[in-house]
Design a protein around this motif. Structure first.
Motif, mmCIF file in Angstrom:
data_model
loop_
_atom_site.group_PDB
_atom_site.id
_atom_site.type_symbol
_atom_site.label_atom_id
_atom_site.label_comp_id
_atom_site.label_asym_id
_atom_site.label_seq_id
_atom_site.Cartn_x
_atom_site.Cartn_y
_atom_site.Cartn_z
ATOM 1 N N UNK A 9 -15.804 -47.813 2.032
ATOM 2 C CA UNK A 9 -15.534 -46.393 1.836
ATOM 3 C C UNK A 9 -15.058 -45.771 3.140
ATOM 4 N N UNK A 10 -14.296 -44.671 3.052
ATOM 5 C CA UNK A 10 -13.888 -43.978 4.280
ATOM 6 C C UNK A 10 -15.110 -43.510 5.066
ATOM 7 N N UNK A 11 -15.091 -43.761 6.365
ATOM 8 C CA UNK A 11 -16.181 -43.336 7.245
ATOM 9 C C UNK A 11 -15.757 -42.033 7.913
ATOM 10 N N UNK A 12 -16.638 -41.051 7.890
ATOM 11 C CA UNK A 12 -16.274 -39.704 8.290
ATOM 12 C C UNK A 12 -17.266 -39.160 9.303
ATOM 13 N N UNK A 13 -16.735 -38.402 10.277
ATOM 14 C CA UNK A 13 -17.584 -37.599 11.158
ATOM 15 C C UNK A 13 -17.233 -36.132 10.951
ATOM 16 N N UNK A 14 -18.224 -35.282 11.140
ATOM 17 C CA UNK A 14 -18.031 -33.841 11.046
ATOM 18 C C UNK A 14 -18.014 -33.282 12.455
ATOM 19 N N UNK A 15 -16.918 -32.605 12.798
ATOM 20 C CA UNK A 15 -16.808 -32.008 14.139
ATOM 21 C C UNK A 15 -17.448 -30.625 14.083
ATOM 22 N N UNK A 16 -18.635 -30.511 14.681
ATOM 23 C CA UNK A 16 -19.402 -29.276 14.660
ATOM 24 C C UNK A 16 -20.676 -29.474 13.860
ATOM 25 N N UNK A 17 -21.839 -29.212 14.470
ATOM 26 C CA UNK A 17 -23.100 -29.469 13.774
ATOM 27 C C UNK A 17 -23.955 -28.206 13.633
ATOM 28 N N UNK A 18 -23.305 -27.028 13.701
ATOM 29 C CA UNK A 18 -24.015 -25.790 13.399
ATOM 30 C C UNK A 18 -24.171 -25.606 11.892
ATOM 31 N N UNK A 19 -24.470 -24.372 11.475
ATOM 32 C CA UNK A 19 -24.686 -24.109 10.061
ATOM 33 C C UNK A 19 -23.498 -24.473 9.194
ATOM 34 N N UNK A 20 -22.293 -24.105 9.649
ATOM 35 C CA UNK A 20 -21.102 -24.435 8.863
ATOM 36 C C UNK A 20 -20.915 -25.948 8.785
ATOM 37 N N UNK A 21 -21.143 -26.639 9.890
ATOM 38 C CA UNK A 21 -21.020 -28.091 9.893
ATOM 39 C C UNK A 21 -21.989 -28.765 8.925
ATOM 40 N N UNK A 22 -23.190 -28.204 8.797
ATOM 41 C CA UNK A 22 -24.157 -28.754 7.839
ATOM 42 C C UNK A 22 -23.620 -28.672 6.415
ATOM 43 N N UNK A 23 -23.031 -27.526 6.070
ATOM 44 C CA UNK A 23 -22.492 -27.359 4.715
ATOM 45 C C UNK A 23 -21.338 -28.336 4.482
ATOM 46 N N UNK A 24 -20.486 -28.491 5.484
ATOM 47 C CA UNK A 24 -19.363 -29.422 5.360
ATOM 48 C C UNK A 24 -19.872 -30.852 5.176
ATOM 49 N N UNK A 35 -20.858 -40.480 5.722
ATOM 50 C CA UNK A 35 -20.888 -39.612 6.896
ATOM 51 C C UNK A 35 -21.703 -40.311 7.975
ATOM 52 N N UNK A 36 -21.035 -40.727 9.040
ATOM 53 C CA UNK A 36 -21.727 -41.493 10.074
ATOM 54 C C UNK A 36 -22.404 -40.587 11.094
ATOM 55 N N UNK A 37 -22.046 -39.299 11.123
ATOM 56 C CA UNK A 37 -22.700 -38.378 12.044
ATOM 57 C C UNK A 37 -21.811 -37.204 12.395
ATOM 58 N N UNK A 38 -22.256 -36.487 13.411
ATOM 59 C CA UNK A 38 -21.560 -35.302 13.898
ATOM 60 C C UNK A 38 -20.969 -35.552 15.281
ATOM 61 N N UNK A 39 -19.879 -34.866 15.554
ATOM 62 C CA UNK A 39 -19.335 -34.777 16.905
ATOM 63 C C UNK A 39 -19.452 -33.323 17.330
ATOM 64 N N UNK A 40 -19.990 -33.086 18.516
ATOM 65 C CA UNK A 40 -20.195 -31.719 18.981
ATOM 66 C C UNK A 40 -20.213 -31.728 20.502
ATOM 67 N N UNK A 41 -19.467 -30.811 21.094
ATOM 68 C CA UNK A 41 -19.349 -30.796 22.554
ATOM 69 C C UNK A 41 -20.529 -30.115 23.235
ATOM 70 N N UNK A 42 -21.347 -29.392 22.478
ATOM 71 C CA UNK A 42 -22.466 -28.658 23.077
ATOM 72 C C UNK A 42 -23.825 -29.281 22.790
ATOM 73 N N UNK A 43 -23.970 -29.971 21.670
ATOM 74 C CA UNK A 43 -25.259 -30.544 21.281
ATOM 75 C C UNK A 43 -25.471 -31.883 21.982
ATOM 76 N N UNK A 44 -26.680 -32.146 22.504
ATOM 77 C CA UNK A 44 -26.927 -33.407 23.211
ATOM 78 C C UNK A 44 -26.719 -34.629 22.316
ATOM 79 N N UNK A 45 -26.070 -35.629 22.857
ATOM 80 C CA UNK A 45 -25.889 -36.886 22.137
ATOM 81 C C UNK A 45 -27.257 -37.461 21.784
#
Length: 215
Positions: A9-24, A35-45
């Protein structure tokens, strides 16, 4: 009974893990994507959101760009456009996500990276641009045009043949009468009713909507 091959299946990341990112991310899971996870420049890896890992920031995308799809999980219109431009530079594919409960006419067109949320309606011959958000319960009537990276908030309603400019934002429950236009980067306040065309980069509020801020 054979076990489905998740790797196929297509493997997907969501760029942004705030409230909107959760809905996406939730929509992507409901659509059967991995969904393998989130990418976010502000949240700690290594942080976890919805039980999924934060994988890193933009550098992680560059290192894994041959393996994944990217969903735009940021609500801010300009930030979403910047992330889209980064993905284009990295030759990454943007996922277009449509919630299973949304009603999208066969003749409607939904652009790359757009998200259509629960109970939204997009009627015949409507066009939704790249990276746009049609939020929960929003209605896009027949022959409407929603510009790139625009955002229709929950329960916003467009009458037939409305034109919404690029990067425009309609607040919660805002309405635009048939045939009217909202210019690029304009903001329409929550509950406002747009009776006439609005120029670019203004802020309009109230019933009827009146411009309170000019560019």
């Amino acid at each position: 009974m054979p076990v489905p091959n998740e790797r196929a299946k297509p493997r997907l990341v969501v760029y942004g893990c705030g409230g909107h990112g959760k809905v996406v991310a939730d929509i992507a899971l409901l659509c059967g994507l991995v969904v393998v996870g989130f990418v976010d420049d502000a949240m700690p890896e290594g942080s976890r959101v919805l039980g999924l890992p934060v994988l890193g920031g933009a550098a992680w995308l560059e290192a894994h760009r041959s393996e994944i799809l990217v969903a735009l999980g940021v609500g801010d219109n300009h930030a979403r456009r910047r992330i889209s431009a980064l993905c284009e530079r990295l030759e990454l594919t943007l996922a277009t996500l449509i919630h299973p409960t949304a009603a999208v006419a066969e003749s409607a067109r939904v652009g790359a990276g757009a998200v259509v949320m629960a109970q939204a309606v997009i009627n015949p011959d409507a066009q939704v641009g790249t990276g746009a958000i049609i939020n929960s319960g929003a209605i896009v009537e027949h022959d409407c045009e929603v510009g790139e990276f625009a955002h229709l908030s929950p329960n916003a309603t467009l009458g037939g043949a409305v034109r919404i400019g690029a990067l425009a934002h309609l607040g919660l429950g805002a309405s635009v009468l048939p045939g009217k236009a909202v210019g690029d980067e304009a903001v329409v306040g929550a509950g406002a009713v747009v009776l006439g065309d609005l120029p670019p980069r203004v802020v309009a509020v109230g019933v009827p909507a009146r411009v309170i801020t000019q560019p």
